[in-house]
Design a protein around this motif. Structure first.
Motif, PDB file in Angstrom:
ATOM      1  N   HIS A 128       0.824  -1.208   0.000  1.00  0.00           N
ATOM      2  CA  HIS A 128       0.000   0.000   0.000  1.00  0.00           C
ATOM      3  C   HIS A 128       0.861   1.262   0.000  1.00  0.00           C
ATOM      4  O   HIS A 128       0.626   2.198  -0.766  1.00  0.00           O
ATOM      5  CB  HIS A 128      -0.934  -0.043   1.224  1.00  0.00           C
ATOM      6  N   HIS A 171      -3.157   9.585   1.187  1.00  0.00           N
ATOM      7  CA  HIS A 171      -2.412   8.491   1.812  1.00  0.00           C
ATOM      8  C   HIS A 171      -1.501   8.990   2.926  1.00  0.00           C
ATOM      9  O   HIS A 171      -1.422   8.361   3.978  1.00  0.00           O
ATOM     10  CB  HIS A 171      -1.637   7.684   0.767  1.00  0.00           C
ATOM     11  N   TRP A 196     -13.005   6.814   0.569  1.00  0.00           N
ATOM     12  CA  TRP A 196     -12.471   7.189   1.869  1.00  0.00           C
ATOM     13  C   TRP A 196     -13.611   7.552   2.818  1.00  0.00           C
ATOM     14  O   TRP A 196     -14.611   8.132   2.391  1.00  0.00           O
ATOM     15  CB  TRP A 196     -11.561   8.422   1.716  1.00  0.00           C
ATOM     16  N   ASP A 201      -8.920   4.689   4.679  1.00  0.00           N
ATOM     17  CA  ASP A 201      -8.903   4.297   3.264  1.00  0.00           C
ATOM     18  C   ASP A 201      -9.782   3.059   3.107  1.00  0.00           C
ATOM     19  O   ASP A 201      -9.506   2.030   3.733  1.00  0.00           O
ATOM     20  CB  ASP A 201      -7.445   3.991   2.871  1.00  0.00           C
ATOM     21  N   TRP A 208     -10.472   1.802  -0.075  1.00  0.00           N
ATOM     22  CA  TRP A 208     -10.157   1.108  -1.331  1.00  0.00           C
ATOM     23  C   TRP A 208      -9.820  -0.349  -0.983  1.00  0.00           C
ATOM     24  O   TRP A 208      -9.217  -0.608   0.061  1.00  0.00           O
ATOM     25  CB  TRP A 208      -8.918   1.741  -1.987  1.00  0.00           C
ATOM     26  N   HIS A 244      -7.478  -2.158  -1.915  1.00  0.00           N
ATOM     27  CA  HIS A 244      -6.040  -2.409  -1.700  1.00  0.00           C
ATOM     28  C   HIS A 244      -5.625  -2.143  -0.246  1.00  0.00           C
ATOM     29  O   HIS A 244      -4.572  -2.584   0.185  1.00  0.00           O
ATOM     30  CB  HIS A 244      -5.171  -1.626  -2.693  1.00  0.00           C
TER      31      HIS A 244
HETATM   32 MN   MN3 Z   1      -4.997   3.438  -0.650  1.00  0.00          MN
END
Ligand code: MN3
Length: 201
Positions: free
Chosen positions: A27, A79, A128, A162, A164, A166
């Motif tokens: 990540h 991030h 998010w 986060d 997402w 991933h």
């Molecule tokens: Mn991310």
């Protein structure tokens, strides 16, 4: 000056068992790095190369011709903010003025957690979940899609999660609710949130 990947505020294994070193290594080392690399190549030799990250985000938001630049710049910012939103000593409950404000705006801490989890779980696809302070000075839970972020709605961010795939798939597969629970119960950095809250008033 090209942008650089900012250092992680802890070791890659520091958030285990809630987030594995393997997840953080991909990540941070691959995804976050790719946003930095893409942003640098997109703005190279343009006027934007002289701007700060926040300026680039504000200047390219809602500009259809610059959506690639916006997405990468916002993801670099998101991030970095997310890494600081977590701590190996995170979780638990906030203290002091922020705890009072959460009680005032959400009723109680458990209600706040319910709202936040709901936002993280119900964000369709990538995105998010955020705790933000709006222009009226009230706390809000907010969700955004893809790279979108509260800054462009003039909201001050206290922390983010986060959601997402991933961010959690290697550790939780499709169980996003379990990942958001782990974030709230064991990882969220309330001291960081408190500092953001204090600096916004
Ligand atoms: Mn991310």
């Amino acid at each position: 000056m090209a942008f650089e990947l900012p250092p992680l505020p802890y070791e890659e294994e520091a958030l285990e068992p809630h987030i594995s070193a393997r997840t953080l290594s991909f990540h941070y080392g691959k995804h976050h790095q790719a946003y930095v690399t893409n942003l640098n190549s997109l703005i190279q030799d343009t006027e934007l190369a002289k701007k700060s990250l926040e300026e680039i985000i504000r200047l390219t938001a809602r500009d259809e011709e610059k959506v690639g630049i916006f997405n990468n710049a916002a993801q670099v910012w998101n991030h970095t903010f997310y890494w600081h939103s977590m701590s190996p000593q995170g979780g638990g409950e906030p203290k002091g003025a922020l705890a009072e404000k959460i009680k005032e705006d959400f009723g109680n801490f458990e209600e706040f957690k319910k709202f936040f989890k709901q936002a993280g779980v119900s964000q369709f696809g990538s995105g998010w979940a955020w705790l933000v302070l709006n222009k009226e000075g009230n706390l809000e839970v907010m969700k955004t899609s893809n790279a979108d972020l509260p800054m462009v709605y003039e909201k001050k961010t206290l922390f983010t999660c986060d959601v997402w795939e991933h961010a959690y798939y290697l550790d939780y597969q499709n169980r996003r609710p379990d990942y958001v629970d782990a974030f709230l119960n064991h990882l969220v950095n309330w001291e960081f949130a408190q500092r953001n809250f204090d600096s916004s008033r």
